[in-house]
Design a protein around this motif. Sequence first.
Motif, PDB file in Angstrom:
ATOM      1  N   LEU A   4       0.837  -1.198   0.000  1.00  0.00           N
ATOM      2  CA  LEU A   4       0.000   0.000   0.000  1.00  0.00           C
ATOM      3  C   LEU A   4       0.869   1.243   0.000  1.00  0.00           C
ATOM      4  CD1 LEU A   4      -2.548  -1.069   2.779  1.00  0.00           C
ATOM      5  CD2 LEU A   4      -2.923  -1.105   0.308  1.00  0.00           C
ATOM      6  N   GLU A   6       1.098   5.475   0.932  1.00  0.00           N
ATOM      7  CA  GLU A   6       0.592   6.355   1.991  1.00  0.00           C
ATOM      8  C   GLU A   6      -0.811   6.846   1.652  1.00  0.00           C
ATOM      9  OE1 GLU A   6       1.622  10.607   4.153  1.00  0.00           O
ATOM     10  OE2 GLU A   6       3.261   9.494   3.191  1.00  0.00           O
ATOM     11  N   ILE A   9      -3.462   4.210   2.196  1.00  0.00           N
ATOM     12  CA  ILE A   9      -3.737   4.060   3.625  1.00  0.00           C
ATOM     13  C   ILE A   9      -4.629   5.180   4.122  1.00  0.00           C
ATOM     14  CG2 ILE A   9      -2.664   4.103   5.912  1.00  0.00           C
ATOM     15  CD1 ILE A   9      -0.231   2.655   4.539  1.00  0.00           C
ATOM     16  N   SER A  12      -8.232   4.882   3.150  1.00  0.00           N
ATOM     17  CA  SER A  12      -8.932   3.664   3.551  1.00  0.00           C
ATOM     18  C   SER A  12      -9.733   3.784   4.845  1.00  0.00           C
ATOM     19  CB  SER A  12      -7.913   2.519   3.700  1.00  0.00           C
ATOM     20  OG  SER A  12      -7.131   2.687   4.868  1.00  0.00           O
ATOM     21  N   VAL A  26       1.667   7.815   9.203  1.00  0.00           N
ATOM     22  CA  VAL A  26       1.751   6.571   8.439  1.00  0.00           C
ATOM     23  C   VAL A  26       3.194   6.075   8.545  1.00  0.00           C
ATOM     24  CG1 VAL A  26       1.589   5.608   6.106  1.00  0.00           C
ATOM     25  CG2 VAL A  26      -0.095   7.279   6.880  1.00  0.00           C
ATOM     26  N   VAL A  55      -5.011  -1.641   8.797  1.00  0.00           N
ATOM     27  CA  VAL A  55      -5.569  -1.603   7.448  1.00  0.00           C
ATOM     28  C   VAL A  55      -5.587  -3.033   6.923  1.00  0.00           C
ATOM     29  CG1 VAL A  55      -5.360  -0.695   5.103  1.00  0.00           C
ATOM     30  CG2 VAL A  55      -4.650   0.722   7.048  1.00  0.00           C
ATOM     31  N   GLY A  64      -9.318   0.770   6.516  1.00  0.00           N
ATOM     32  CA  GLY A  64      -8.533   1.151   7.680  1.00  0.00           C
ATOM     33  C   GLY A  64      -9.407   1.539   8.851  1.00  0.00           C
TER      34      GLY A  64
END
Length: 164
Positions: A4, A6, A9, A12, A26, A55, A64
């Motif tokens: 993934l 940033e 993430i 999400s 992150v 996540v 997430g």
Amino acid sequence: MRSLTEQDIRDSFVNCSKGEAKRLSVPRDLDERPWDDLDFLGWREPGAPDRSYLVAERGGRPVGISLRFPSQQRGFTHRSLCSLCLTTHPGGGVSLMTARKAGPAGREGNSVGLYMCTDLACSLYLRGKKVPASGGRFEESLTLEEQIARTTGNLHAFLDKLGA
């Protein structure tokens, strides 16, 4: 799990505002994560010892959630069991992680909790890539694939309770 970015993430998160997702830290080592060995990505917030993030992939997309847990931990002689991966840990190795529900229920303050490995390294414990301090894994007759399926099933059941 697929790797993934940033932005993947941040986009999400289902149980916090876009502003909160934008401000959370992150992990900077995303390129170094063992993605092939992860069933979900989990990390603790460096500046806030009571916050963690997770996540997972659901329906082909990342989902997430923001988690909170008590900063006060149990004594070293107390042992606890993670509800996701069934790894035992001494002391603060397992924490009750609570997550605000998604949508209107979460905005009203409703949350769901689950006992999880405090470091969220369940995937690595399952595969023997990480060993808990003075803790352990039960000898099981299930194959690794069956243990992974059980762990992801437990995680998806938790996400269902959150409305994620």
